[in-house]
Scaffold this motif. Structure first.
Motif, PDB file in Angstrom:
ATOM      1  N   LEU A  16      53.147  75.976  28.576  1.00 42.86           N
ATOM      2  CA  LEU A  16      53.906  75.180  27.971  1.00 42.86           C
ATOM      3  C   LEU A  16      54.132  74.054  28.100  1.00 42.86           C
ATOM      4  N   ASP A  20      57.593  71.152  23.975  1.00 47.43           N
ATOM      5  CA  ASP A  20      57.984  72.206  23.853  1.00 47.43           C
ATOM      6  C   ASP A  20      58.878  72.342  22.731  1.00 47.43           C
ATOM      7  N   ARG A  25      59.552  77.571  22.910  1.00 48.50           N
ATOM      8  CA  ARG A  25      59.639  78.133  24.056  1.00 48.50           C
ATOM      9  C   ARG A  25      60.442  79.379  23.830  1.00 48.50           C
ATOM     10  N   TRP A  29      58.774  82.585  26.113  1.00 46.66           N
ATOM     11  CA  TRP A  29      59.253  84.134  26.343  1.00 46.66           C
ATOM     12  C   TRP A  29      59.573  85.320  26.221  1.00 46.66           C
ATOM     13  N   GLN A  76      54.145  76.810  33.428  1.00 42.67           N
ATOM     14  CA  GLN A  76      54.667  75.894  33.200  1.00 42.67           C
ATOM     15  C   GLN A  76      54.022  74.435  33.311  1.00 42.67           C
TER      16      GLN A  76
END
Length: 142
Positions: A16, A20, A25, A29, A76
């Motif tokens: 990420l 973004d 994102r 996910w 992350q």
């Protein structure tokens, strides 16, 4: 799984970025959660994916699903990892100050991540997500 397998998998995982888009994102996910569901995880009860616009899985997912989908789980941004960012502490304090300056009164939970809790006695702005995103970029760069 051996340590070298973990390292190999983590290098393939999507990373990420601070800047973004919400679409990117959500896409990352959703791919991970779809994989979990395809490999034995359950959908949460009482929530519908269509209503929320996201693919949802119940956490924690079964070990077999986590193992099968490890290479799809987003990582992350490295800027938000105290072990890889030598300026993390200073930047995390700047992040919280920015949040507070924009009406989001929070307190950091630790010195090693940017998890925070609300400070009692202050209203929560309606544009909290926007404030968080803007302050992350301001404090940690993009």
């Amino acid at each position: 799984m051996t340590g070298s397998d973990d390292a190999d998998t983590s290098s393939r995982r999507p990373v990420l970025r601070l800047d973004d888009s919400a679409d990117r994102r959500t896409s990352l996910w959703n791919a991970y959660n779809t994989c979990l569901l395809d490999n034995g995880a359950s959908a949460p009860t009482g929530l519908t994916a269509a209503k929320l616009g996201d693919v949802l899985g119940q956490y924690p997912a079964p070990d077999q699903a986590q193992s099968a989908c490890r290479d799809l789980e987003p990582v992350q941004p490295p800027e938000l990892d105290a072990s890889t960012n030598p300026h993390f502490h200073r930047q995390s304090l700047s992040y919280v100050q920015c949040l507070q300056d924009n009406g989001l009164w929070v307190t950091l939970n630790s010195d090693t991540n940017i998890d925070w809790t609300y400070t009692d006695g202050h209203p929560v702005p309606e544009n909290t997500g926007e404030i968080e995103s803007d302050c992350l970029i301001q404090a940690f760069g993009a």
